[in-house]
Write an enzyme that holds these catalytic residues in place. Structure first.
Site, mmCIF file in Angstrom:
data_model
loop_
_atom_site.group_PDB
_atom_site.id
_atom_site.type_symbol
_atom_site.label_atom_id
_atom_site.label_comp_id
_atom_site.label_asym_id
_atom_site.label_seq_id
_atom_site.Cartn_x
_atom_site.Cartn_y
_atom_site.Cartn_z
ATOM 1 C CG ASP A 59 24.038 96.854 52.823
ATOM 2 O OD1 ASP A 59 24.520 96.913 53.779
ATOM 3 O OD2 ASP A 59 24.478 96.048 51.839
ATOM 4 C CG ASP B 161 30.281 99.506 52.896
ATOM 5 O OD1 ASP B 161 30.126 100.888 53.007
ATOM 6 O OD2 ASP B 161 30.769 98.650 53.817
#
Length: 212
Positions: free
Chosen positions: A12, A14
């Site tokens: 991922d 953020d």
């Protein structure tokens, strides 16, 4: 022809590589790497792992920033990674707003299927790590080994959960898929993955009379 790699993992963005914001990371100035995260990517690269990102970027679909801004954010990310000897091979992102009903916005697994098709690697061989429940759900839905990082959206679980404590995890975060493995942060995940590999690598016997 898809590019074929032997060792690939999905992260991922953020809350995993950089600090997440409630109002979206909309410009390069707002992109701030988490302590140790870029160095963790570099260590994974040095261990032979290629890294790609799978990230929801609905700020585009909501009209909060445009593709030029997203490209500038990722240019900053790539520069900072290169400065510590790290590399992200590709960024796969969903630009859609929730109401668009796409199949690439996590927790839907569309981005993961795109990655598998691009690189020609079975999803079962693609470890995926992130801080958001929806990232882990998407990974599990795609058939990837799923890893939760206790940063960003899951930082509130830190200190309440033992490493790999699935029973506690089922109580504290029941929406997570069964079998999700837990790590304090990206650095700890890198430690775990590299240690797993080292444990699985056979040691060659030393010939008699040779110096070990």
């Amino acid at each position: 022809m898809p590019e074929r790699l032997q060792k690939l993992l999905i992260l991922d963005r953020d809350g995993t590589l950089n600090r997440s914001r409630d109002d979206y990371v909309a410009s390069p100035d707002e992109w701030e790497a988490l302590p140790g995260a870029l160095e963790a990517v570099a260590r994974l690269n040095q261990g032979g792992w290629h890294v790609v990102l799978a990230t929801n970027q609905s700020g585009i679909g909501r009209g909060l920033f445009d593709m030029a801004s997203l490209n500038a954010i990722h240019a900053k990310m790539h520069r900072q990674l290169a400065a510590v000897g790290g590399r992200v091979d590709a960024v796969f992102f969903c630009p859609h707003a929730p109401e668009d009903g796409c199949d690439c916005r996590k927790p839907a697994p569309g981005l993961f299927h795109q990655i598998a098709a691009r690189f020609g690697i079975p999803l079962a061989n693609l470890p995926a790590a992130g801080n958001a429940v929806r990232h882990v759900q998407a990974a599990a839905a795609a058939g990837c080994p799923a890893h939760l990082l206790l940063t960003g959206k899951s930082e509130h679980l830190r200190g309440r959960l033992g490493q790999g404590a699935e029973a506690d995890l089922a109580v504290l975060a029941p929406e997570l898929p069964p079998g999700t493995q837990v790590h304090d942060d990206l650095d700890a995940f890198a430690d775990w993955l590299l240690a797993q590999e080292a444990a699985e690598t056979p040691t060659l016997p030393v010939a008699q009379g040779a110096t070990p």
